[in-house]
Scaffold this active site. Structure first.
Site, PDB file in Angstrom:
ATOM      1  CD  GLN A  93      -7.207  -4.644   3.538  1.00 43.02           C
ATOM      2  OE1 GLN A  93      -8.060  -5.266   4.053  1.00 43.02           O
ATOM      3  NE2 GLN A  93      -7.054  -3.315   3.658  1.00 43.02           N
ATOM      4  CE  LYS A 149      -7.320  -0.249   6.171  1.00 45.77           C
ATOM      5  NZ  LYS A 149      -7.966   0.205   4.914  1.00 45.77           N
ATOM      6  CG  ASP A 205       0.270  -2.548   6.483  1.00 43.36           C
ATOM      7  OD1 ASP A 205      -0.407  -2.575   7.028  1.00 43.36           O
ATOM      8  OD2 ASP A 205       0.452  -1.773   5.032  1.00 43.36           O
ATOM      9  CB  CYS A 242      -3.936   3.336  -1.648  1.00 43.65           C
ATOM     10  SG  CYS A 242      -4.977   4.634  -1.369  1.00 43.65           S
ATOM     11  CG  HIS A 299      -2.108   0.850   1.466  1.00 39.99           C
ATOM     12  ND1 HIS A 299      -1.516   2.349   1.840  1.00 39.99           N
ATOM     13  CD2 HIS A 299      -3.159   0.967   1.197  1.00 39.99           C
ATOM     14  CE1 HIS A 299      -2.707   2.904   1.864  1.00 39.99           C
ATOM     15  NE2 HIS A 299      -3.721   2.156   1.681  1.00 39.99           N
TER      16      HIS A 299
HETATM   17  C1  LIG Z   1      -2.385  -2.825   3.647  1.00 37.85           C
HETATM   18  C2  LIG Z   1      -2.525  -1.567   3.931  1.00 37.85           C
HETATM   19  N1  LIG Z   1      -1.709  -0.880   4.674  1.00 37.85           N
HETATM   20  C3  LIG Z   1      -1.810   0.373   5.025  1.00 37.85           C
HETATM   21  C4  LIG Z   1      -3.216   0.999   4.945  1.00 37.85           C
HETATM   22  C5  LIG Z   1      -3.515   2.281   5.323  1.00 37.85           C
HETATM   23  O1  LIG Z   1      -4.434   2.226   6.381  1.00 37.85           O
HETATM   24  P1  LIG Z   1      -5.076   3.749   7.179  1.00 37.85           P
HETATM   25  O2  LIG Z   1      -5.317   4.422   6.035  1.00 37.85           O
HETATM   26  O3  LIG Z   1      -5.813   3.373   7.788  1.00 37.85           O
HETATM   27  O4  LIG Z   1      -3.771   4.314   7.888  1.00 37.85           O
HETATM   28  C6  LIG Z   1      -4.120   0.184   4.182  1.00 37.85           C
HETATM   29  C7  LIG Z   1      -5.634   0.786   3.879  1.00 37.85           C
HETATM   30  O5  LIG Z   1      -6.163   0.398   3.253  1.00 37.85           O
HETATM   31  C8  LIG Z   1      -3.754  -0.949   3.867  1.00 37.85           C
HETATM   32  O6  LIG Z   1      -4.926  -1.841   3.204  1.00 37.85           O
END
Ligand SMILES: Cc1ncc(COP(=O)(O)O)c(C=O)c1O
Length: 554
Positions: free
Chosen positions: A204, A227, A201, A365, A124
């Protein structure tokens, strides 16, 4: 065998009881954010009604109550992910801020020129851009690991990238597009072999699987509350205590200090050293309630139920002409990304939206992943345990209809030849009922628009501010009346272009400037229903025409 009672589960989510544009809402965008159960909403509200005060600093009872809720939530998270100590749980505003915290506090002070940061192609943007900024400032280099055919991080590629210069490996537990569980145990073990830190990270993964950070033995793990049925604006950074203790603060101000003097400042102990300023106390309290909510259900049963939904979804998609999944095999969580040949992904998402079905289209993203897969974007369906088999079946039925309905295009520009085209459209739209019918009309109009010759689709004619590629060019006749031609790669934008051109074609510059376009859009019932980006796109088309007219009337 007991099975998961999805109806009882769904009942707890007030928003899902609502209708959207007079239709039941089908929410299939759970990877972006999940809906919130009543228990979480109630906790949020009751915090403000019964416990609102600032945490830690005051000696009054209300502050004690707020602090208790706030710190209890931290202990709940510690237990939820099996962290060794509560000091290892840092509150942030989300996964993005958690990664930025590590990048700044650890990255800036540890990285040297030519040190290496390893990421994968499936990250992401939140796990790419902070590293790019840190690399720019320190002279470190970013290396990127490839994926296997099923969309998992390729360990052979990771091994080939590893070296004595590797200082950081930061990868997603599960990609937000591919839905595959990455072999993070191996990634973490490989990081140790070269003395690099491992960052996972879990944005998900956290909603779909149980987590034990001690067993994983990663250095950092992070996620967002929103999420996993929790509030927005709350995130967690788990870090090993020894690492966190040796890191300098990320932000500074109140709360993160022990003493402040102009002769020198000393910092607070963990976890407060990383929590400058007044935190999101209501959100964090409600996140405590979120963890209680999740733990009130059997996670294995929820996962089994999601598996059933996923297999129905995949077998339904398999029967739709032109659907191509972007990775082979069955995803590990119910996140399915695909394209449909001959159809722009925004067209499909907009058409589904007109039937009350929320899915995501675009780059999610993950632009580097799209580039790696050679895609402009894709459609993503992501499910949660409050979704049902009936919803999946209905989605497949509607998608089938949408795909079949778009195959009979016969472009002619016929409406635009008409001097009264805008009146024709007002009559047409006044006779439609509901957004779904209006959306269908827009798509039909899109079909009427002839493709613009390729040589006219260039930098000059490009309309900036549109979510999809769109172009506009103009001609003036002897009576100084304009005729515009336009095009887009998305049918829905092509439909919107017809609507705008119907208003402006065959008019002089003065007439164009005098025309009340907002009143026209109002009569068509358009603006309030268009997504902000698409609404802005519509206005970008208008702006480009007005700029042409203004230039001519000077
Ligand atoms: C794999 C992953 N990492 C990071 C993020 C960023 O999350 P946030 O926007 O809640 O900070 C997302 C959000 O879709 C994501 O799917």
């Amino acid at each position: 065998m007991t099975c998961f009672d999805y109806q009882a589960f769904r009942q707890q989510f007030p928003l899902l009881q609502n209708q959207l544009n007079d239709q039941p809402l089908i929410y299939f965008d759970n990877a972006a954010t999940t809906q919130k159960p009543r228990q979480v909403l109630d906790c949020y509200q009751s915090y403000y009604q019964e416990a609102n005060a600032n945490v830690h600093r005051a000696s009054h009872q209300l502050s004690a109550r707020a602090t208790q809720l706030f710190e209890q939530a931290r202990v709940k998270v510690q237990k939820f992910i099996n962290a060794r100590a509560v000091q290892e749980i840092i509150w942030t505003k989300g996964a993005t801020e958690s990664i930025n915290l590590i990048a700044h506090s650890w990255g800036l002070s540890h990285l040297q020129p030519d040190d290496e940061i390893i990421l994968s192609h499936a990250e992401h943007h939140a796990n790419i851009v902070p590293w790019q900024l840190v690399a720019e400032r320190t002279g470190a280099k970013i290396k990127v690991v490839t994926l296997d055919e099923e969309g998992r991080l390729n360990l052979t590629s990771l091994k080939a990238q590893l070296s004595s210069k590797t200082r950081i490996i930061s990868v997603a537990h599960i990609s937000n597009v591919l839905g595959r569980i990455n072999p993070i145990e191996e990634v973490i073990a490989l990081a140790k072999t070269v003395g690099a830190i491992s960052i996972i990270d879990g944005a998900q993964a956290i909603a779909h699987m149980e987590l034990d950070v001690q067993r994983l033995d990663c250095d950092f793990y992070l996620f967002s509350a929103h999420k996993m049925f929790g509030p927005t604006g709350v995130g967690v950074l788990y870090g090993k205590q020894t690492l966190l203790e040796n890191m300098s603060p990320y932000q500074s101000g109140g709360e993160m200090i022990k003493t402040v003097s102009f002769s020198g400042t000393s910092f607070n102990t963990l976890p407060f050293k990383f929590e400058a300023g007044t935190p999101n106390i209501a959100g964090i309290s409600a996140f405590g309630a979120t963890i209680d909510f999740i733990q009130g259900h059997s996670r294995p049963l929820m996962a089994d139920y999601e598996g059933l939904l996923l297999s129905s979804l995949l077998s339904g998609l398999d029967k739709i002409r032109g659907v191509e999944l972007i990775s082979k095999g069955t995803p590990d969580i119910p996140v399915v990304a695909f394209t449909i040949s001959g159809h722009h992904n925004h067209d499909i998402a907009a058409a589904l939206d007109s039937f009350g079905i929320a899915v995501r289209s675009g780059h999610h993203c993950a632009m580097p992943l799209m580039e790696y897969l050679n895609l402009d974007g894709c459609i993503r369906v992501s499910l949660a345990p409050y979704n049902s088999q009936e919803e999946v079946e209905h989605f497949i039925e509607v998608l089938n209809k949408v795909v079949a309905g778009y195959n009979d295009a016969n472009p002619s520009n016929s409406l635009l030849v008409n001097n009264n085209a805008s009146d024709v459209l007002i009559t047409l739209f006044e006779n439609t009922k509901g957004w779904d019918q209006r959306h269908r009309e827009i798509m039909m109009l899109g079909k009427q628009l002839k493709r613009m010759p390729k040589e006219l689709r260039n930098e000059q004619s490009l309309i900036s501010g549109c979510e999809s590629l769109a172009w506009l060019s103009s001609n003036k006749n002897d009576q100084l009346e304009y005729s515009f031609t336009a095009d887009s790669d998305a049918k829905v934008i092509r439909g919107l272009l017809v609507i705008v051109l119907a208003a402006y074609n065959h008019k002089t510059a003065e007439q164009i400037l005098a025309f009340d376009i907002h009143h026209y859009f109002d009569r068509l019932g358009l603006i309030q229903h268009l997504s902000p980006s698409r609404g802005n796109g519509l206005l970008a088309i208008v702006d480009k025409i007005l700029a042409i007219a203004r230039k001519a009337s000077i």
